[in-house]
Design a protein around this motif. Structure first.
Motif, PDB file in Angstrom:
ATOM      1  N   ASP A   1       0.817  -1.212   0.000  1.00  0.00           N
ATOM      2  CA  ASP A   1       0.000   0.000   0.000  1.00  0.00           C
ATOM      3  C   ASP A   1       0.855   1.268   0.000  1.00  0.00           C
ATOM      4  O   ASP A   1       0.330   2.368   0.074  1.00  0.00           O
ATOM      5  CB  ASP A   1      -0.907   0.012   1.242  1.00  0.00           C
ATOM      6  N   ASN A   2       2.155   1.125  -0.037  1.00  0.00           N
ATOM      7  CA  ASN A   2       3.047   2.273   0.077  1.00  0.00           C
ATOM      8  C   ASN A   2       3.895   2.399  -1.176  1.00  0.00           C
ATOM      9  O   ASN A   2       5.088   2.171  -1.154  1.00  0.00           O
ATOM     10  CB  ASN A   2       3.930   2.106   1.327  1.00  0.00           C
ATOM     11  N   PHE A   3       3.271   2.707  -2.295  1.00  0.00           N
ATOM     12  CA  PHE A   3       3.983   2.792  -3.561  1.00  0.00           C
ATOM     13  C   PHE A   3       4.656   4.154  -3.702  1.00  0.00           C
ATOM     14  O   PHE A   3       4.089   5.190  -3.347  1.00  0.00           O
ATOM     15  CB  PHE A   3       3.032   2.586  -4.747  1.00  0.00           C
ATOM     16  N   ASP A   4       5.844   4.125  -4.246  1.00  0.00           N
ATOM     17  CA  ASP A   4       6.559   5.363  -4.547  1.00  0.00           C
ATOM     18  C   ASP A   4       6.165   5.795  -5.957  1.00  0.00           C
ATOM     19  O   ASP A   4       6.417   5.079  -6.922  1.00  0.00           O
ATOM     20  CB  ASP A   4       8.068   5.113  -4.466  1.00  0.00           C
ATOM     21  N   PRO A   5       5.551   6.967  -6.132  1.00  0.00           N
ATOM     22  CA  PRO A   5       5.100   7.388  -7.466  1.00  0.00           C
ATOM     23  C   PRO A   5       6.253   7.595  -8.436  1.00  0.00           C
ATOM     24  O   PRO A   5       6.054   7.617  -9.648  1.00  0.00           O
ATOM     25  CB  PRO A   5       4.358   8.688  -7.186  1.00  0.00           C
ATOM     26  N   GLN A   6       7.489   7.766  -7.902  1.00  0.00           N
ATOM     27  CA  GLN A   6       8.627   7.971  -8.780  1.00  0.00           C
ATOM     28  C   GLN A   6       9.145   6.655  -9.360  1.00  0.00           C
ATOM     29  O   GLN A   6       9.967   6.662 -10.271  1.00  0.00           O
ATOM     30  CB  GLN A   6       9.774   8.650  -7.997  1.00  0.00           C
ATOM     31  N   MET A   7       8.681   5.529  -8.810  1.00  0.00           N
ATOM     32  CA  MET A   7       9.172   4.221  -9.268  1.00  0.00           C
ATOM     33  C   MET A   7       8.081   3.494 -10.050  1.00  0.00           C
ATOM     34  O   MET A   7       6.901   3.616  -9.718  1.00  0.00           O
ATOM     35  CB  MET A   7       9.597   3.348  -8.074  1.00  0.00           C
ATOM     36  N   PRO A   8       8.443   2.742 -11.099  1.00  0.00           N
ATOM     37  CA  PRO A   8       7.439   1.961 -11.832  1.00  0.00           C
ATOM     38  C   PRO A   8       6.878   0.871 -10.934  1.00  0.00           C
ATOM     39  O   PRO A   8       7.615   0.200 -10.212  1.00  0.00           O
ATOM     40  CB  PRO A   8       8.232   1.373 -13.000  1.00  0.00           C
ATOM     41  N   GLN A   9       5.546   0.741 -10.945  1.00  0.00           N
ATOM     42  CA  GLN A   9       4.913  -0.236 -10.058  1.00  0.00           C
ATOM     43  C   GLN A   9       4.853  -1.602 -10.740  1.00  0.00           C
ATOM     44  O   GLN A   9       3.817  -2.038 -11.219  1.00  0.00           O
ATOM     45  CB  GLN A   9       3.517   0.263  -9.673  1.00  0.00           C
ATOM     46  N   ARG A  10       5.995  -2.277 -10.756  1.00  0.00           N
ATOM     47  CA  ARG A  10       6.103  -3.611 -11.318  1.00  0.00           C
ATOM     48  C   ARG A  10       7.149  -4.394 -10.522  1.00  0.00           C
ATOM     49  O   ARG A  10       8.024  -3.813  -9.890  1.00  0.00           O
ATOM     50  CB  ARG A  10       6.468  -3.583 -12.797  1.00  0.00           C
ATOM     51  N   CYS A  11       7.048  -5.727 -10.570  1.00  0.00           N
ATOM     52  CA  CYS A  11       7.973  -6.589  -9.814  1.00  0.00           C
ATOM     53  C   CYS A  11       9.397  -6.415 -10.344  1.00  0.00           C
ATOM     54  O   CYS A  11       9.631  -6.475 -11.557  1.00  0.00           O
ATOM     55  CB  CYS A  11       7.543  -8.044  -9.918  1.00  0.00           C
ATOM     56  N   SER A  12      10.334  -6.199  -9.438  1.00  0.00           N
ATOM     57  CA  SER A  12      11.730  -6.003  -9.835  1.00  0.00           C
ATOM     58  C   SER A  12      12.387  -7.300 -10.273  1.00  0.00           C
ATOM     59  O   SER A  12      13.474  -7.279 -10.839  1.00  0.00           O
ATOM     60  CB  SER A  12      12.520  -5.404  -8.658  1.00  0.00           C
ATOM     61  N   PHE A  13      11.725  -8.455 -10.017  1.00  0.00           N
ATOM     62  CA  PHE A  13      12.316  -9.741 -10.363  1.00  0.00           C
ATOM     63  C   PHE A  13      11.766 -10.276 -11.682  1.00  0.00           C
ATOM     64  O   PHE A  13      12.528 -10.607 -12.591  1.00  0.00           O
ATOM     65  CB  PHE A  13      12.067 -10.755  -9.235  1.00  0.00           C
ATOM     66  N   CYS A  14      10.444 -10.380 -11.799  1.00  0.00           N
ATOM     67  CA  CYS A  14       9.850 -10.938 -13.015  1.00  0.00           C
ATOM     68  C   CYS A  14       9.369  -9.868 -13.978  1.00  0.00           C
ATOM     69  O   CYS A  14       9.074 -10.155 -15.139  1.00  0.00           O
ATOM     70  CB  CYS A  14       8.705 -11.893 -12.676  1.00  0.00           C
ATOM     71  N   GLY A  15       9.256  -8.613 -13.512  1.00  0.00           N
ATOM     72  CA  GLY A  15       8.871  -7.524 -14.385  1.00  0.00           C
ATOM     73  C   GLY A  15       7.376  -7.343 -14.589  1.00  0.00           C
ATOM     74  O   GLY A  15       6.946  -6.472 -15.356  1.00  0.00           O
ATOM     75  N   LYS A  16       6.546  -8.161 -13.947  1.00  0.00           N
ATOM     76  CA  LYS A  16       5.095  -8.039 -14.131  1.00  0.00           C
ATOM     77  C   LYS A  16       4.572  -6.774 -13.451  1.00  0.00           C
ATOM     78  O   LYS A  16       4.963  -6.477 -12.313  1.00  0.00           O
ATOM     79  CB  LYS A  16       4.383  -9.266 -13.563  1.00  0.00           C
ATOM     80  N   PRO A  17       3.669  -6.039 -14.095  1.00  0.00           N
ATOM     81  CA  PRO A  17       3.110  -4.832 -13.476  1.00  0.00           C
ATOM     82  C   PRO A  17       2.132  -5.174 -12.366  1.00  0.00           C
ATOM     83  O   PRO A  17       1.674  -6.308 -12.224  1.00  0.00           O
ATOM     84  CB  PRO A  17       2.410  -4.134 -14.648  1.00  0.00           C
ATOM     85  N   HIS A  18       1.774  -4.141 -11.603  1.00  0.00           N
ATOM     86  CA  HIS A  18       0.913  -4.318 -10.438  1.00  0.00           C
ATOM     87  C   HIS A  18      -0.431  -4.947 -10.801  1.00  0.00           C
ATOM     88  O   HIS A  18      -0.985  -5.760 -10.049  1.00  0.00           O
ATOM     89  CB  HIS A  18       0.706  -2.960  -9.758  1.00  0.00           C
ATOM     90  N   GLY A  19      -0.980  -4.636 -11.975  1.00  0.00           N
ATOM     91  CA  GLY A  19      -2.297  -5.137 -12.345  1.00  0.00           C
ATOM     92  C   GLY A  19      -2.330  -6.595 -12.725  1.00  0.00           C
ATOM     93  O   GLY A  19      -3.407  -7.192 -12.833  1.00  0.00           O
ATOM     94  N   GLN A  20      -1.158  -7.241 -12.937  1.00  0.00           N
ATOM     95  CA  GLN A  20      -1.123  -8.644 -13.365  1.00  0.00           C
ATOM     96  C   GLN A  20      -0.837  -9.604 -12.221  1.00  0.00           C
ATOM     97  O   GLN A  20      -0.753 -10.817 -12.450  1.00  0.00           O
ATOM     98  CB  GLN A  20      -0.073  -8.828 -14.474  1.00  0.00           C
TER      99      GLN A  20
END
Length: 425
Positions: free
Chosen positions: A4-23
């Motif tokens: 629940d604490n996303f940084d708006p300056q960072m892309p909201q996706r997994c840093s390991f597999c690359g999947k975005p937050h919506g997937q």
């Protein structure tokens, strides 16, 4: 961590597999990075399925060269000089491993106090097919109780091309070591048919050669020593899995090949030189049985191996073609002799198996005519014994089987003696 604490300056996706937050179901944030619930489960599975291993320990009292050769003599007939050469190289290899481990324990490995560096003693076996190259490597691994695998150089290709990558050899050894990386790093790899990936001439290739010179280049690093990343349970690599690091520095590589035509290269180099200590020795030619004993690195380069690969195979041993006397011994004396194996199989059926001497002589003569060494003996006896192995389990009255020369040469059915015939006799 929290999703629940996303940084708006960072892309909201997994840093390991690359999947975005919506997937994904959950995306946990950390210090300038994210990890999804799927990667968390994957990491958890890897931690549970990958056992912890103790550091590699020194091999206590490596067997002496004499002990190694004595064990080889039980399985490999003839080839005395080759067995002596291999025994010394193997002893020095494992003595070198112990030395490195001792230096590591003292924290001195790689320090300036090390005055002498011990290089690897990879081995090159030269000789016609069926002379015992693979058997020597397999028997060594059996005696030393280390993981062992065989790779065929002809199916290897450069990384990125269709075929088997050079690193797949390490995956097979890793599987043979029951997925223990430390045992893997003390194993033995036998690379067969090395001559089949040679250049057709001694000149460097100016075009891409994905199954010849390119494979030789690919073998260089793992032969000398490198850290390779392989999948933890074998199979193909993919970006979402963790890798196991295998250091090939202590893996013993034994390469073999028939090198057909090398004899003429050696004889041409020797020219009119007399081989031996006596002045009346005959001139050597390519038909001499010990011609491969005179092989030098320049001959291997002229045959088509690149100089860098030849330099990483410092120990070479030539194996001589087997004569009829040697093949007859192979049939009867080794612990895994064919006659002993078939006798044991029928003994389990309470049946005695007898080979007439003329039958063995006939088999040896046929094998010599085929020019494939001891390998031909297996096919000859498989054909001769097929009917016996098929019928005997269904005939409890049979107590003895006699193999004659006609069974070998003409396919005549062997003589089967029943209980009644045995009593009468």
């Amino acid at each position: 961590m929290s999703d629940d604490n996303f940084d708006p300056q960072m892309p909201q996706r997994c840093s390991f597999c690359g999947k975005p937050h919506g997937q994904v179901k959950r995306l946990f944030s950390g210090h300038e990075s994210y990890i999804c619930n799927e990667c968390v489960l994957l990491c958890s599975d890897l931690l549970q399925s990958t056992p912890d291993f103790e550091p590699t320990e020194a091999i206590e009292s490596p067997p002496t060269p004499a002990d190694i050769k004595t064990f080889l003599d039980k399985y490999v007939i003839g080839q005395s000089e080759a067995k002596r050469t291999v025994s010394v190289a193997v002893y020095n290899h494992y003595k070198r491993i112990n030395y490195r481990l001792q230096q590591q324990a003292r924290g001195r490995l790689g320090s300036q106090s090390d005055e002498v560096e011990l290089d690897k003693s990879n081995i090159l076996l030269l000789g016609p097919t069926g002379t015992g190259k693979t058997l020597i490597a397999r028997t060594l691994a059996k005696y030393l109780k280390v993981p062992f695998t065989i790779a065929d150089a002809t199916v290897l290709t450069e990384a990125g091309y269709v075929g088997e990558d050079v690193e797949n050899i390490l995956v097979r050894l890793f599987q043979a070591a029951n997925f223990n990386p430390h045992k893997t790093e003390r194993g033995i790899i036998y690379i067969d048919e090395l001559d089949k990936i040679s250049r057709r001439d001694g000149n460097p290739s100016i075009t891409r050669d994905v199954s010849g010179e390119g494979v030789q280049q690919g073998l260089l690093k793992i032969l000398e020593g490198t850290v390779a990343n392989i999948p933890p349970r074998g199979g193909r690599k993919h970006p979402e899995q963790a890798f196991v690091q295998i250091d090939t520095t202590n893996i013993l590589f034994i390469c073999g090949g028939a090198f057909d035509g090398l004899e003429k290269i050696i004889a041409r180099r020797l020219g009119n030189k007399v081989v031996g200590f006596e002045a009346d020795q005959t001139l050597i030619d390519h038909r001499s049985k010990d011609i491969l004993d005179h092989c030098v690195p320049a001959d291997m380069i002229a045959y088509g191996l690149i100089p860098e690969l030849v330099g990483r195979l410092p120990v070479s041993a030539g194996l001589r073609p087997l004569d009829e006397e040697a093949m007859l011994t192979i049939l009867t004396e080794p612990k895994d002799a064919l006659t002993k194996q078939y006798s044991k199989l029928l003994e389990m059926e309470n049946v005695k198996l007898t080979f007439e001497p003329s039958a063995l002589q006939a088999a040896v003569k046929i094998a010599a005519e085929r020019h494939t060494g001891a390998r031909a003996l297996r096919s000859i006896f498989e054909r001769a014994m097929q009917d016996v192995l098929f019928e005997v389990p269904s005939r409890p009255e049979v107590v003895e089987v006699v193999i004659s020369a006609e069974t070998i040469t003409e396919g005549k059915p062997p003589k089967m003696i029943t209980k009644t015939e045995k009593k009468v006799g």
